[in-house]
Design a protein around this motif. Structure first.
Motif, PDB file in Angstrom:
ATOM      1  N   TYR A 165       4.087   6.245  -5.037  1.00 50.14           N
ATOM      2  CA  TYR A 165       4.561   6.265  -6.428  1.00 50.14           C
ATOM      3  C   TYR A 165       4.176   7.582  -7.095  1.00 50.14           C
ATOM      4  O   TYR A 165       3.062   8.067  -6.922  1.00 50.14           O
ATOM      5  N   ALA A 198      -5.526   1.883  -1.992  1.00 49.05           N
ATOM      6  CA  ALA A 198      -4.259   2.613  -2.120  1.00 49.05           C
ATOM      7  C   ALA A 198      -4.255   3.474  -3.374  1.00 49.05           C
ATOM      8  O   ALA A 198      -3.794   4.629  -3.357  1.00 49.05           O
ATOM      9  N   LEU A 199      -4.772   2.930  -4.471  1.00 52.76           N
ATOM     10  CA  LEU A 199      -4.841   3.713  -5.715  1.00 52.76           C
ATOM     11  C   LEU A 199      -5.711   4.947  -5.524  1.00 52.76           C
ATOM     12  O   LEU A 199      -5.386   6.033  -6.005  1.00 52.76           O
ATOM     13  N   ASP A 252      -1.987   4.355 -12.926  1.00 58.43           N
ATOM     14  CA  ASP A 252      -2.296   3.484 -11.794  1.00 58.43           C
ATOM     15  C   ASP A 252      -1.673   2.105 -11.978  1.00 58.43           C
ATOM     16  O   ASP A 252      -1.095   1.535 -11.052  1.00 58.43           O
ATOM     17  N   GLU A 282      -6.266   6.487  -2.719  1.00 61.30           N
ATOM     18  CA  GLU A 282      -5.554   7.433  -1.866  1.00 61.30           C
ATOM     19  C   GLU A 282      -4.491   8.187  -2.659  1.00 61.30           C
ATOM     20  O   GLU A 282      -4.283   9.383  -2.471  1.00 61.30           O
ATOM     21  N   ARG A 283      -3.839   7.461  -3.542  1.00 60.89           N
ATOM     22  CA  ARG A 283      -2.810   8.090  -4.363  1.00 60.89           C
ATOM     23  C   ARG A 283      -3.373   9.247  -5.173  1.00 60.89           C
ATOM     24  O   ARG A 283      -2.688  10.229  -5.462  1.00 60.89           O
ATOM     25  N   ARG A 284      -4.618   9.122  -5.541  1.00 62.50           N
ATOM     26  CA  ARG A 284      -5.237  10.195  -6.345  1.00 62.50           C
ATOM     27  C   ARG A 284      -6.074  11.117  -5.472  1.00 62.50           C
ATOM     28  O   ARG A 284      -6.828  11.936  -5.975  1.00 62.50           O
ATOM     29  N   PRO A 332       2.759  10.526  -9.003  1.00 62.58           N
ATOM     30  CA  PRO A 332       1.413  10.615  -9.567  1.00 62.58           C
ATOM     31  C   PRO A 332       1.395  10.807 -11.071  1.00 62.58           C
ATOM     32  O   PRO A 332       0.340  10.669 -11.687  1.00 62.58           O
ATOM     33  N   ILE A 356       2.497   1.901  -3.290  1.00 61.59           N
ATOM     34  CA  ILE A 356       1.566   2.427  -4.303  1.00 61.59           C
ATOM     35  C   ILE A 356       1.297   3.899  -4.072  1.00 61.59           C
ATOM     36  O   ILE A 356       1.358   4.722  -4.992  1.00 61.59           O
ATOM     37  N   ILE A 357       1.021   4.233  -2.824  1.00 65.62           N
ATOM     38  CA  ILE A 357       0.684   5.620  -2.503  1.00 65.62           C
ATOM     39  C   ILE A 357       1.845   6.554  -2.807  1.00 65.62           C
ATOM     40  O   ILE A 357       1.667   7.669  -3.290  1.00 65.62           O
ATOM     41  N   ALA A 378       1.901   2.032 -11.191  1.00 64.77           N
ATOM     42  CA  ALA A 378       2.126   2.140  -9.751  1.00 64.77           C
ATOM     43  C   ALA A 378       2.013   0.771  -9.094  1.00 64.77           C
ATOM     44  O   ALA A 378       2.854   0.385  -8.273  1.00 64.77           O
ATOM     45  N   ARG A 435       0.834  -1.206   0.000  1.00 69.26           N
ATOM     46  CA  ARG A 435       0.000   0.000   0.000  1.00 69.26           C
ATOM     47  C   ARG A 435       0.863   1.247   0.000  1.00 69.26           C
ATOM     48  O   ARG A 435       0.660   2.173  -0.781  1.00 69.26           O
TER      49      ARG A 435
END
Lengths: 183, 183
Positions: A64, A122-123, A70, A125-127, A66, A61-62, A73, A58
């Motif tokens: 990685y 996690a994806l 996705d 959250e990344r965005r 932006p 991924i977060i 990542a 997680r």
DNA sequence: CAATATATTTGCGGTGCCTCCCATTTTATG
DNA sequence: CATAAAATGGGAGGCACCGCAAATATATTG
């Protein structure tokens, strides 16, 4: 843990279904009660391992950048976290046991479901999303599918060489197919 | 079948785990032995249904014009075979039960695995291969993942409207994402 | 209709996974 | 050394499921 070693050995020797909890307990000289205190179920002896990677996955991924997609990542996180931690011997034993037992496959897929949700979250959250949208979920599903295929391929080659190669190949194939699929 | 109706009703009333085979058997006035004569396991009451679609699905994939991509062939087959046969009420009950029970999810995923192999094999046959290659397997995995997401989305909207819409949307999203992924 | 062959159903005992509860031992702490 | 806390064990019990042999229903004949 001693219980785990004994259990895996017995599973390898006589098969998963044919091995009773009582036998495992006897091997380590504990009672079945104590066994179930350490492992919520017989199947968990094999599977509880994998969940340990989730937090790092997680995080990877977060963290990685932006700018990338996705899918990239997730691919990168798997290669960075899971691949180096993969133990061929354990993977082989677990893989064989899972392949041979319905109930183990059940638990294995249950675990995959956790991964799916974890990756999708996690994806998101990344965005900067509160909860995963359709894009995140589909990406997670596809990435996991491709990853599973890579592990399967690794297994079908006797767990030789690194998993990394198989992961690379599977994701490359996906990208190649994507060109066909895009509208 | 009467057993199936009684079982699904009891599952809906008091939950899957809380319903014993004995109860189901009593409801239809048979013995548990007889129950297991008709269904290999308690879980199969819910799941044995789905396998019925596989032959048609395979046929639809194989018959699909070879000019189109594998993904399109699977998508089309699902829309042609599975979507029209989908019963909202049954799907809802089964969906709820599966969501609430670990062991049911196990069997469900087991079924998915059969689908995966079936679809991959059909794709291989469509291209004149003996057995599925990596492309076929990955395509099957991705298509199944997307399909599962569509069904999930259908469920999260209360199984209203047709599944067809959700399937369309999910595959459209995949194609859109594919453009990003292609190298 | 009766007698026999054939399915189908059933009861029962048993196994294995797993849970709950309570008594007992071990270990850690002051 | 005493006391609290944690780990362990035993036993009873529930449930899914299997295998077997008896019983019942059904179908097929004379």
């Amino acid at each position: 843990m001693m219980i785990e070693d004994a259990a895996l050995r017995l599973f390898a020797e006589q098969g998963y279904e044919a091995t009773t909890v009582e036998q495992i307990a006897a091997e380590v000289e504990i009672s079945t009660t104590t066994f179930f205190r350490y492992f919520p179920s017989k199947a968990d002896v094999i599977l509880c391992h994998q969940d340990a990677n989730m937090p790092q996955l997680r995080a990877a991924i977060i963290a990685y950048p932006p700018g990338e997609s996705d899918l990239t990542a997730v691919e990168h996180a798997i290669k960075q976290v899971w691949v180096p931690n993969a133990d061929p011997l354990h993977s082989q034993r677990a893989g064989q046991a899972v392949a041979a037992s319905v109930s183990l496959r059940g638990l294995y897929n249950e675990m995959s479901r956790n991964w799916l949700e974890g990756i999708a979250a996690a994806l998101a959250e990344r965005r900067g999303l509160r909860e995963p949208d359709e894009t995140a979920i589909i990406t997670a599903r596809v990435a996991l599918g491709v990853f599973n295929e890579a592990v399967r391929a690794w297994g079908s080659k006797g767990y030789k060489a690194g998993v990394g190669t198989e992961v690379d190949r599977a994701f490359a194939r996906l990208r190649q197919l994507s060109a066909e699929w895009a509208n």
